[in-house]
Design a protein around this motif. Structure first.
Motif, PDB file in Angstrom:
ATOM      1  N   UNK A  44      14.439 -58.648  31.484  1.00  0.00           N
ATOM      2  CA  UNK A  44      13.640 -57.739  32.289  1.00  0.00           C
ATOM      3  C   UNK A  44      12.158 -58.069  32.180  1.00  0.00           C
ATOM      4  N   UNK A  45      11.705 -58.321  30.950  1.00  0.00           N
ATOM      5  CA  UNK A  45      10.296 -58.655  30.766  1.00  0.00           C
ATOM      6  C   UNK A  45       9.955 -59.987  31.423  1.00  0.00           C
ATOM      7  N   UNK A  46      10.927 -60.934  31.396  1.00  0.00           N
ATOM      8  CA  UNK A  46      10.694 -62.217  32.049  1.00  0.00           C
ATOM      9  C   UNK A  46      10.586 -62.042  33.557  1.00  0.00           C
ATOM     10  N   UNK A  47      11.411 -61.135  34.104  1.00  0.00           N
ATOM     11  CA  UNK A  47      11.330 -60.862  35.540  1.00  0.00           C
ATOM     12  C   UNK A  47       9.963 -60.297  35.905  1.00  0.00           C
ATOM     13  N   UNK A  48       9.480 -59.347  35.069  1.00  0.00           N
ATOM     14  CA  UNK A  48       8.169 -58.774  35.325  1.00  0.00           C
ATOM     15  C   UNK A  48       7.082 -59.830  35.227  1.00  0.00           C
ATOM     16  N   UNK A  49       7.221 -60.722  34.220  1.00  0.00           N
ATOM     17  CA  UNK A  49       6.238 -61.789  34.049  1.00  0.00           C
ATOM     18  C   UNK A  49       6.247 -62.742  35.249  1.00  0.00           C
TER      19      UNK A  49
END
Length: 407
Positions: A44-49
């Motif tokens: 999820x954090x990678x998607x946001x990044x």
């Protein structure tokens, strides 16, 4: 589960062991921070990044095109000026403009970094609370599970709200396995409920009823949601540019987007600007000297027929609401859904708005949109009640058949 019992142990003097609790909370935070490198959270954090990088690249590309356009205009001016002219690309005005652009980029980058850090802290806090809530649920046999999710804030579902900052917030998905239902809690709600769960755990531990199913009043049970409230199914946005022209009807079914960014149905909408009287020559709208000075009137008609393709579990008591320009919010209650296809709610609504035409209104209908909020009521317990009645009827029939020989 001894670790949890040690954490909530009471000292002989009646005071909690604050030092042990402090160490445990610190360990919880370290474990939650470590789990941020786990698969689901890391994804999820990678998607946001990735989304942030894409938006940044897009903004830089757009800025580059603007700079190229401005540079071409400056070169045209320079070529049209006589020799020895005073114009210079490195003039004080151009330097101030570049400094302002650099300052804006730095402020925007700082705001995005602060928002990412805030979101990360909320994820850590939510993971800690969810882990504790799941442990309490298992030890008290509540058959309820909690999970951290990211969702779009309600305000950002409106196409008129444009933000260059991260548009996600932390929420808690609550699944009641015994009832087959799901609800969404805010992080603040879970923070409040976790204290009630701890109190229930202490009471059950003293009674010796842990790891046992105990019937309780669901009204006072912190694991369940007994509120008979509506749920936001999603928001449908309709752009209003056809209202710039008289008697041009736009019939469209904009998608209803939920807070997870998914399409959960469509809304049948029709908008048009009604013809004006011949005496009022407002076909060609002029321009007032003031942005709020009216220079005409516009009669706009909004028609909402139905919503279809909605989730069946939330298709009870559906209603829709919207706000056109500076008018009061309009509420559309749904009609009886009997005889309609599953997932369909009918409104048959028509409303006429008479507005003063100003520069602000013209800008609103040219580049703005009309946001329709669609709300539904949780009805997933209906089939369970029917099945329960059938089971009771079958049991009653079995009992009757068993008693016949005794009569």
């Amino acid at each position: 589960k001894q670790w949890y019992q040690r954490r909530v142990a009471i000292t002989a003097g009646g005071e909690r062991q604050t030092s042990m609790n402090s160490d445990f909370e610190l360990a919880q935070k370290e474990l939650a921070a470590h789990e941020l490198h786990g698969e689901s959270t890391e994804i999820e954090l990678q998607k946001l990044s990735d989304k942030y990088r894409a938006e940044k690249d897009s903004a830089l590309e757009e800025q580059r095109k603007i700079y190229e356009t401005k540079f071409a205009e400056l070169m045209d001016k320079l070529s049209s000026m006589p020799a020895g002219g005073a114009f210079s690309p490195d003039s004080e005005e151009s330097r101030i403009s570049r400094d302002n652009d650099d300052t804006y980029d730095e402020e925007l980058e700082a705001a995005r970094a602060a928002e990412r850090q805030k979101l990360r802290d909320q994820v850590v806090r939510a993971n800690t609370l969810v882990r504790e809530a799941n442990t309490l649920s298992d030890e008290m046999c509540k058959e309820t599970s909690f999970r951290v999710i990211l969702q779009i804030p309600k305000a950002n579902l409106d196409a008129n709200k444009k933000s260059q900052i991260i548009t996600s917030e932390v929420a808690i998905e609550v699944t009641h396995r015994s009832r087959g239902t799901q609800t969404i809690w805010t992080l603040e709600k879970l923070q409040h409920r976790i204290f009630l769960m701890r109190e229930m755990y202490e009471s059950r531990r003293e009674e010796g009823t842990l790891f046992k199913k105990v019937s309780s009043n669901m009204t006072n049970d912190p694991f369940y949601e007994m509120e008979k409230s509506h749920t936001l199914l999603g928001v449908a946005n309709l752009f209003l540019e056809p209202l710039n022209y008289q008697d041009v009807k736009l019939t469209y079914s904009p998608p209803i987007i939920n807070r997870q960014g998914q399409i959960v149905g469509h809304l049948s909408v029709e908008v048009r600007r009604l013809p004006e009287d011949d005496s009022d020559d407002s076909e060609a709208w002029g321009s007032g000297s003031d942005i709020n000075e009216p220079y005409g009137r516009a009669t706009c008609e909004i028609t909402v027929s139905e919503a279809y393709g909605l989730p069946p579990a939330l298709c009870n008591f559906v209603f829709c609401q919207y706000k056109f320009w500076d008018n009061q919010e309009t509420l559309l209650p749904g009609h009886d859904i009997s005889g309609l296809p599953v997932g369909t709610a009918r409104f048959e609504h028509k409303q006429i708005f008479v507005c003063d035409v100003t520069d602000a209104f013209t800008s609103y209908i040219t580049s703005g949109s009309l946001a329709f909020e669609v709300w539904g009521h949780l009805s997933s317990g209906f089939e369970d009640r029917i099945n329960s009645r059938k089971q009771k009827k079958e049991k009653s029939t079995d009992c009757d058949s068993a008693l016949i020989p005794l009569l």
